[in-house]
Write a protein that holds these residues in place. Structure first.
Motif, PDB file in Angstrom:
ATOM      1  N   GLU A  66      -6.057   9.278   8.008  1.00 13.05           N
ATOM      2  CA  GLU A  66      -5.139   8.475   8.818  1.00 13.05           C
ATOM      3  C   GLU A  66      -3.692   8.790   8.441  1.00 13.05           C
ATOM      4  N   ARG A  67      -2.841   8.924   9.478  1.00 13.24           N
ATOM      5  CA  ARG A  67      -1.409   9.182   9.263  1.00 13.24           C
ATOM      6  C   ARG A  67      -0.595   8.133  10.020  1.00 13.24           C
ATOM      7  N   PRO A  68       0.516   7.724   9.393  1.00 15.17           N
ATOM      8  CA  PRO A  68       1.403   6.799  10.123  1.00 15.17           C
ATOM      9  C   PRO A  68       1.921   7.455  11.400  1.00 15.17           C
ATOM     10  N   GLU A  69       2.102   6.633  12.456  1.00 21.03           N
ATOM     11  CA  GLU A  69       2.642   7.177  13.698  1.00 21.03           C
ATOM     12  C   GLU A  69       4.074   7.662  13.479  1.00 21.03           C
ATOM     13  N   ASN A  70       4.434   8.724  14.195  1.00 19.87           N
ATOM     14  CA  ASN A  70       5.783   9.316  14.167  1.00 19.87           C
ATOM     15  C   ASN A  70       6.101  10.041  12.862  1.00 19.87           C
ATOM     16  N   LEU A  71       5.119  10.171  11.943  1.00 16.19           N
ATOM     17  CA  LEU A  71       5.372  10.943  10.720  1.00 16.19           C
ATOM     18  C   LEU A  71       5.366  12.428  11.080  1.00 16.19           C
ATOM     19  N   PRO A  72       6.423  13.170  10.718  1.00 11.62           N
ATOM     20  CA  PRO A  72       6.499  14.594  11.085  1.00 11.62           C
ATOM     21  C   PRO A  72       5.263  15.365  10.600  1.00 11.62           C
ATOM     22  N   PRO A  73       4.843  16.340  11.400  1.00  9.50           N
ATOM     23  CA  PRO A  73       3.643  17.120  11.023  1.00  9.50           C
ATOM     24  C   PRO A  73       3.836  17.912   9.737  1.00  9.50           C
ATOM     25  N   GLU A  74       5.079  18.178   9.321  1.00 10.09           N
ATOM     26  CA  GLU A  74       5.314  18.944   8.095  1.00 10.09           C
ATOM     27  C   GLU A  74       4.928  18.162   6.842  1.00 10.09           C
ATOM     28  N   ALA A  75       4.829  16.848   6.957  1.00  6.86           N
ATOM     29  CA  ALA A  75       4.479  16.021   5.800  1.00  6.86           C
ATOM     30  C   ALA A  75       2.970  16.082   5.560  1.00  6.86           C
ATOM     31  N   TYR A  76       2.573  16.358   4.336  1.00 14.43           N
ATOM     32  CA  TYR A  76       1.139  16.388   4.014  1.00 14.43           C
ATOM     33  C   TYR A  76       0.876  15.444   2.847  1.00 14.43           C
ATOM     34  N   ARG A  77      -0.275  14.810   2.931  1.00 14.61           N
ATOM     35  CA  ARG A  77      -0.627  13.758   1.990  1.00 14.61           C
ATOM     36  C   ARG A  77      -1.114  14.350   0.667  1.00 14.61           C
ATOM     37  N   VAL A  78      -0.741  13.746  -0.430  1.00 23.87           N
ATOM     38  CA  VAL A  78      -1.187  14.138  -1.771  1.00 23.87           C
ATOM     39  C   VAL A  78      -2.269  13.164  -2.204  1.00 23.87           C
TER      40      VAL A  78
ATOM     41  N   TYR B 219       0.842  -1.194   0.000  1.00 29.31           N
ATOM     42  CA  TYR B 219       0.000   0.000   0.000  1.00 29.31           C
ATOM     43  C   TYR B 219       0.876   1.244   0.000  1.00 29.31           C
ATOM     44  N   LEU B 220       0.720   2.049  -1.054  1.00 24.18           N
ATOM     45  CA  LEU B 220       1.526   3.267  -1.200  1.00 24.18           C
ATOM     46  C   LEU B 220       0.645   4.501  -1.022  1.00 24.18           C
ATOM     47  N   SER B 221       1.175   5.474  -0.300  1.00 22.45           N
ATOM     48  CA  SER B 221       0.514   6.776  -0.139  1.00 22.45           C
ATOM     49  C   SER B 221       1.498   7.866  -0.524  1.00 22.45           C
ATOM     50  N   MET B 222       1.026   8.878  -1.237  1.00 19.13           N
ATOM     51  CA  MET B 222       1.876   9.953  -1.739  1.00 19.13           C
ATOM     52  C   MET B 222       1.939  11.090  -0.711  1.00 19.13           C
ATOM     53  N   TYR B 223       3.174  11.533  -0.421  1.00 17.85           N
ATOM     54  CA  TYR B 223       3.376  12.611   0.556  1.00 17.85           C
ATOM     55  C   TYR B 223       4.384  13.614   0.023  1.00 17.85           C
ATOM     56  N   GLU B 224       4.276  14.840   0.541  1.00 13.17           N
ATOM     57  CA  GLU B 224       5.247  15.898   0.266  1.00 13.17           C
ATOM     58  C   GLU B 224       5.581  16.588   1.579  1.00 13.17           C
ATOM     59  N   MET B 225       6.850  17.062   1.656  1.00 13.99           N
ATOM     60  CA  MET B 225       7.253  17.819   2.840  1.00 13.99           C
ATOM     61  C   MET B 225       8.504  18.626   2.494  1.00 13.99           C
ATOM     62  N   PRO B 226       8.820  19.616   3.283  1.00 16.36           N
ATOM     63  CA  PRO B 226      10.029  20.399   3.012  1.00 16.36           C
ATOM     64  C   PRO B 226      11.270  19.507   2.970  1.00 16.36           C
ATOM     65  N   SER B 227      12.139  19.774   2.003  1.00 15.75           N
ATOM     66  CA  SER B 227      13.338  18.928   1.820  1.00 15.75           C
ATOM     67  C   SER B 227      14.215  18.914   3.059  1.00 15.75           C
ATOM     68  N   SER B 228      14.259  20.018   3.776  1.00 19.42           N
ATOM     69  CA  SER B 228      15.133  20.104   4.954  1.00 19.42           C
ATOM     70  C   SER B 228      14.660  19.202   6.091  1.00 19.42           C
ATOM     71  N   LYS B 229      13.375  18.784   6.025  1.00 23.25           N
ATOM     72  CA  LYS B 229      12.813  17.963   7.109  1.00 23.25           C
ATOM     73  C   LYS B 229      12.741  16.473   6.744  1.00 23.25           C
ATOM     74  N   TYR B 230      13.066  16.133   5.494  1.00 26.57           N
ATOM     75  CA  TYR B 230      12.864  14.747   5.051  1.00 26.57           C
ATOM     76  C   TYR B 230      13.712  13.760   5.855  1.00 26.57           C
ATOM     77  N   ASN B 231      14.928  14.118   6.161  1.00 25.68           N
ATOM     78  CA  ASN B 231      15.822  13.204   6.892  1.00 25.68           C
ATOM     79  C   ASN B 231      15.408  13.006   8.339  1.00 25.68           C
ATOM     80  N   SER B 232      14.430  13.791   8.813  1.00 24.74           N
ATOM     81  CA  SER B 232      13.987  13.659  10.205  1.00 24.74           C
ATOM     82  C   SER B 232      12.899  12.597  10.361  1.00 24.74           C
ATOM     83  N   ILE B 233      12.492  11.943   9.256  1.00 24.21           N
ATOM     84  CA  ILE B 233      11.456  10.902   9.328  1.00 24.21           C
ATOM     85  C   ILE B 233      11.991   9.714  10.122  1.00 24.21           C
TER      86      ILE B 233
END
Length: 656
Positions: free
Chosen positions: A173-185, A129-143
């Protein structure tokens, strides 16, 4: 003149009312009183007519390179076409909305590449199951490492990635521990390729619709004719369903019932109605309208006076049945006001030429030219006459005009006289006193006096008509009082607006004297006072002087303000001079701008362009000025002194 009317009532058998209306419509002389009918057939006609009107409006907006050849359809076919045009237009509107929505989707997914919702469904069937997300590039490594992600691409600002889960994530629904900056597409309903294809298909369909609508423009006359026909159907069915009908007798259902209607007919046409009523076996009665009847107005004038009808039709002004028909005075003073406001003989020549050219096609077809062409020619001629009187031609100075043109002007009103600089003229009063005034100031004052004299003449005509109307009643003394106030206030205006020295309100060496004994100022003030008394006592006379005075006392504020209104109404005519002065200033400015360029061949075309645009714009402004000022003096100042409120409506006979 306002054609005398007769009020008539017609009674017919209820079962014969449809045939009776058809007969009445063929007769075409009866203005039927307004009724409000209701029926399914009437609603159907109204619905069809509204669709026809909408289709006409939609087709009228379409611009075609070539004027299509006209084609005519039947009334029913025209309605079917109107329905189709509305449907196509609605489809086109929906297609544009769909294109806009699909483009928004493509822009939203542009950075994701080709997105295919079916591929996500295929993987889901395999347990991925794949879900599409976007978030600021500077925060991606914090996942958090506990979340499975797959980076699709990133740029300086945004990282795009898949979140891989073991079940389908609900919408919120959002996966647990996913940073709040990530938003679903959100996934699109179609693949991006399909969205692009749909856009192209919709654009193609819009082109087809545009072509089909453009081809339908040739049926525009047919639609207009159908609209008129449906309008006649509505009128007929409204009368049919709205006629007075005798209630059904439940005890005697077979009893004959009656139906009736009322209306108005010109007295000269009454014989036709009587003859038709006898032949059709109608019950019929006719009488003079009562004072409170809402009688339509039919005007009847000679062809010359009728030239003013295009203006009054444009304004929508109709005198009430019991008011005055001022068509002749309206035409006379409107022509004078038009000439003074345009004020330029050159402009008048262009208008006259335009009017003559408009007549040429009619002459070739051996038809009578339209009243508008005659009116334009008359107004152009009046403007040329005033331009000749004041020596005003395309804003040129007197030095730029030939002597033969300057000789046509009247010195007291001419620009030739105004141009005399450094020279003063001597005015001698009746008492022998001497005053000096510059020629330009003298001409300016003369033009103002001319405007105020026009006011005196026109408003005096209004009160003279009132005197003639009420001559058999003491009420005419009230109109006489208003006339005296007008004459006295005319002198007050000359003193306060034009020149207090030339027209003093007191006794001075410069005063004008009557019979060398009485100063004119005293006569003017006495006329105002005596006129006020007459007006106060008799203006509201309805059989009793006491009641008339009491009525005036009740409205004492408006009665007193009426004296002030006479002053303001006369002063209002100075707009004729002021507006013409503004137009002349614009003409002169345009000439000054273009003048220096005319001496250079390279700038000659530019100069001609400035002259054409400048003088053309000035003529347009003059037309607006005539509508605002020239019409106002007739429909407000003049009509107020006549006691007219323009509450009438046109006589429109029920006809085929």
């Amino acid at each position: 003149m306002i054609v005398p009317m007769k009020k008539l009532s017609i009674v017919v058998l209820e079962k014969e009312r449809r045939q009776a209306l058809k007969t009445l419509r063929r007769l075409g002389v009866v203005h039927v009183e307004e009724v409000k009918g209701e029926s399914e057939e009437l609603s159907s006609f109204k619905n069809k007519n509204s669709k026809i009107e909408l289709a006409i409006s939609l087709l009228s907006e379409i611009k075609t390179k070539k004027i299509p050849e006209t084609s005519m359809l039947s009334k029913d076919d025209s309605f079917a076409l109107a329905d189709k045009i509305i449907s196509l237009t609605e489809e086109k509107k929906n297609l544009f909305s769909s294109i806009a929505s699909d483009k928004t989707e493509l822009d939203r997914l542009k950075k994701w590449g080709n997105v295919v919702p079916e591929d996500f469904d295929f993987l889901a069937e395999k347990g991925v199951y794949l879900s599409m997300y976007e978030m600021p590039s500077s925060k991606y490594n914090s996942i958090d490492e506990s979340i499975d992600t797959l980076l699709v691409n990133d740029d300086k600002d945004i990282s795009r990635f898949f979140v891989i889960s073991d079940h389908k994530l609900a919408q919120n629904e959002r996966p647990e521990n996913l940073p709040p900056e990530a938003y679903r597409v959100v996934l699109p309903k179609k693949s991006t390729v399909q969205l692009a294809d749909t856009i192209e298909q919709n654009k193609k369909r819009i082109t087809e619709i545009d072509s089909e609508l453009a081809d339908s423009v040739k049926y525009l006359p047919s639609l207009k004719q159908a609209g008129e026909n449906f309008g006649k159907d509505i009128e007929f069915e409204n009368l049919y369903s709205g006629m007075g009908v005798e209630e059904k007798n439940e005890q005697k259902p077979e009893a004959v019932r009656l139906a009736w209607l009322t209306g108005y007919v010109p007295a000269e046409e009454l014989e036709k109605v009587e003859k038709t009523a006898v032949e059709s076996k109608w019950a019929f009665a006719a009488d003079d309208p009562a004072a409170d009847d809402n009688v339509p107005t039919k005007l009847k004038n000679n062809k010359f006076v009728s030239l003013i009808y295009p203006v009054t039709d444009f304004l929508g002004t109709v005198p009430g049945y019991n008011e005055f028909d001022i068509s002749n005075w309206f035409l006379l003073f409107f022509t004078i006001f038009f000439g003074m406001i345009f004020g330029d003989g050159g402009y008048g020549g262009l208008l006259l030429a335009g009017g003559i050219l408009a007549m040429v096609p009619s002459f070739k077809k051996r038809q009578a030219p339209s009243p508008m062409a005659f009116l334009l020619s008359l107004l152009g001629l009046a403007t040329m006459v005033w331009g000749a009187v004041t020596c005003t031609w395309f804003g040129l100075t007197p030095e730029q005009l030939p002597d033969c043109i300057k000789m046509l002007s009247v010195p007291a009103l001419s620009n030739v006289t105004s141009a005399k600089e450094g020279v003063k003229m001597v005015l001698h009063s009746a008492s022998g006193a001497v005053t000096e005034i510059s020629y330009s100031a003298w001409v300016k004052e003369n033009l103002q006096i001319f405007c105020f004299t026009l006011a005196l003449i026109q408003l005096a005509i209004a009160h003279l008509k009132g005197i003639a109307k009420n001559i058999r009643s003491p009420k005419f003394l009230g109109d006489l009082g208003s006339l005296l106030q007008l004459g006295g206030m005319y002198y007050v205006v000359l003193s306060m607006v034009v020149d207090g020295i030339r027209f003093p309100l007191g006794i001075t060496p410069e005063s004008y004297w009557l019979f060398d004994k009485i100063p004119v100022a005293y006569i003017a003030l006495g006329a105002i006072a005596f006129g006020f008394v007459l007006s106060f006592v008799f203006s509201n006379y309805e059989g009793s002087i006491g009641k008339s005075i009491l009525e005036s006392c009740k409205n004492i504020v408006s009665v007193l303000l009426g004296v002030v209104n006479v002053f303001s109404d006369i002063v209002s005519y100075i707009r004729l001079w002021a507006v013409a002065l503004a137009g002349g200033a614009i003409s002169a400015t345009v000439n000054e701008m273009a003048g220096p360029m005319l001496g250079h061949l390279a700038m000659f075309i530019c100069a001609i362009l400035i002259l054409t645009v400048g003088h053309g714009l000035n003529m347009i402004l003059n037309v607006l000025s005539v509508i605002v000022h020239g019409v106002r003096l007739n429909t407000l100042e003049f009509s107020t002194h006549l006691g007219m409120s323009w509450t009438g409506f046109k006589y429109r006979p029920f006809s085929e």
